[in-house]
Design a protein around this motif. Sequence first.
Motif, PDB file in Angstrom:
ATOM      1  N   ASP A  68     -23.941 -30.145   5.745  1.00 35.85           N
ATOM      2  CA  ASP A  68     -22.791 -28.320   5.505  1.00 35.85           C
ATOM      3  C   ASP A  68     -23.573 -27.429   6.474  1.00 35.85           C
ATOM      4  O   ASP A  68     -24.692 -27.013   7.048  1.00 35.85           O
ATOM      5  N   TYR A  69     -22.905 -27.309   7.298  1.00 34.61           N
ATOM      6  CA  TYR A  69     -22.537 -25.907   8.404  1.00 34.61           C
ATOM      7  C   TYR A  69     -23.109 -24.888   7.435  1.00 34.61           C
ATOM      8  O   TYR A  69     -22.218 -24.071   7.104  1.00 34.61           O
ATOM      9  N   ASN A  70     -24.062 -23.982   8.194  1.00 37.56           N
ATOM     10  CA  ASN A  70     -24.265 -22.345   8.052  1.00 37.56           C
ATOM     11  C   ASN A  70     -25.027 -22.100   9.278  1.00 37.56           C
ATOM     12  O   ASN A  70     -25.114 -22.581  10.025  1.00 37.56           O
ATOM     13  N   PRO A  71     -24.961 -20.577   9.442  1.00 40.06           N
ATOM     14  CA  PRO A  71     -25.314 -19.924  10.854  1.00 40.06           C
ATOM     15  C   PRO A  71     -27.066 -19.969  10.932  1.00 40.06           C
ATOM     16  O   PRO A  71     -27.822 -20.288  11.499  1.00 40.06           O
TER      17      PRO A  71
ATOM     18  N   ARG B 287     -15.248 -28.420   8.254  1.00 37.64           N
ATOM     19  CA  ARG B 287     -16.519 -28.061   7.635  1.00 37.64           C
ATOM     20  C   ARG B 287     -16.780 -26.243   8.024  1.00 37.64           C
ATOM     21  O   ARG B 287     -17.419 -25.610   7.122  1.00 37.64           O
TER      22      ARG B 287
ATOM     23  N   THR C 293     -14.748 -23.903   7.225  1.00 41.74           N
ATOM     24  CA  THR C 293     -14.317 -23.721   5.042  1.00 41.74           C
ATOM     25  C   THR C 293     -15.943 -22.487   4.382  1.00 41.74           C
ATOM     26  O   THR C 293     -16.467 -22.042   3.811  1.00 41.74           O
ATOM     27  N   GLN C 294     -17.234 -23.438   5.690  1.00 40.59           N
ATOM     28  CA  GLN C 294     -18.524 -23.801   4.910  1.00 40.59           C
ATOM     29  C   GLN C 294     -18.700 -21.886   4.979  1.00 40.59           C
ATOM     30  O   GLN C 294     -19.679 -21.984   4.581  1.00 40.59           O
ATOM     31  N   PHE C 295     -18.171 -21.042   6.622  1.00 41.17           N
ATOM     32  CA  PHE C 295     -18.972 -20.083   7.047  1.00 41.17           C
ATOM     33  C   PHE C 295     -18.200 -19.709   8.095  1.00 41.17           C
ATOM     34  O   PHE C 295     -18.412 -18.241   7.856  1.00 41.17           O
ATOM     35  N   LEU C 296     -17.307 -20.142   8.519  1.00 40.65           N
ATOM     36  CA  LEU C 296     -16.939 -19.209   9.876  1.00 40.65           C
ATOM     37  C   LEU C 296     -15.862 -18.692   9.565  1.00 40.65           C
ATOM     38  O   LEU C 296     -15.371 -17.425   9.851  1.00 40.65           O
TER      39      LEU C 296
ATOM     40  N   ARG D  75     -15.257 -16.827   6.340  1.00 40.41           N
ATOM     41  CA  ARG D  75     -16.048 -16.462   4.930  1.00 40.41           C
ATOM     42  C   ARG D  75     -16.840 -14.849   5.438  1.00 40.41           C
ATOM     43  O   ARG D  75     -17.095 -14.732   6.481  1.00 40.41           O
TER      44      ARG D  75
ATOM     45  N   SER E 197     -19.840 -12.468   5.384  1.00 37.78           N
ATOM     46  CA  SER E 197     -20.571 -12.610   5.334  1.00 37.78           C
ATOM     47  C   SER E 197     -21.633 -11.277   4.995  1.00 37.78           C
ATOM     48  O   SER E 197     -21.622 -10.242   5.472  1.00 37.78           O
TER      49      SER E 197
END
Length: 321
Positions: A99-102, A239, A242-245, A247, A249
């Motif tokens: 799961d990728y996030n900053p 991933r 969809t998981q953060f780029l 969205r 923040s």
Amino acid sequence: MLYCASALAETSTEHASQNDMLQELEMLPYKREGYNYWMWRGHKVHYVVKGEGRPVVLIHGFGASTFHWRYNIPELAKHFKVYAMDLLGFGLSEKALIDYNPFVWRDQVADFVQEIVAKPAVLVGNSIGGFTVLLTAAAFPQLTSGLVLLNASGQFEVPDEQKKPVIQETALQRLVITPLITWARRWAILFTFWQAKQPSRIRSVLNNVYVDRTNVDDNLVQSIVTPAQEPNAAEVYYRMMTQFLSRPSDITLNKLLAELSCPLMLLWGDLDPWMGATKAEKIKQLYDKTLLVRLQAGHCPHDEAPKEANQALVDWISSLV
């Protein structure tokens, strides 16, 4: 006709001058097998290390790799101990199915400084790499002796009245509409990735963000194409998107700059079509301990104008206590 001939002569002279300058600069060779590897949380991470002295860590932007610092590493290594690392999912680092996030990349940079560099370092980042090192410096001040942002990504705070209200999903949306949208989005993103990894498309995107296109060469394009051909690359891209780029923040530049304590240099390509001069000005207004150095370049000033970027980095890093 005389005007056209004169303009062509000037253009040819400019390109010849740029090519002469590049011939003077040593370039880091691109190696498909890589340079050094470090196991982090069970994943293989690629990095380069050159030189001796004060540690400097270079972090690339989205889709790029350590090779994007090809004209910077050899020159900076004459003055400092230079590290350049491929973020997980990019370059020669593993295309990990996580799961990728900053915070993944923040922790990767922090652990790299702790375990490999083993002392506080000057963190330098371009684009999303700039946002990553800012996030790292704000969270781990004990690991950061200075910070350099080159056309960093990231959003400023939006006034409450401009924020979109959160709308609760109905049962129909949750059970039927949302899964259909998710399915359609997945295939749209995977198709976009297939298009984006084509050499012609990569060159086109680079041409859009480099004002002087001399360095948009086969070596750079190939360094981006090769990792994108790996088996998990498409899934990793999906991933990330969809998981953060893609969205919104709540990790804003305002908040991170408020938590920052180290000296900051903005080495900014003012002609960047994505993150122009006004963004650098706003960051400078938000953080007092900032030196702003402007370059007449696009989104990747370190590669487009390496001689000027190297000199600015050497001068500023050398001035740090």
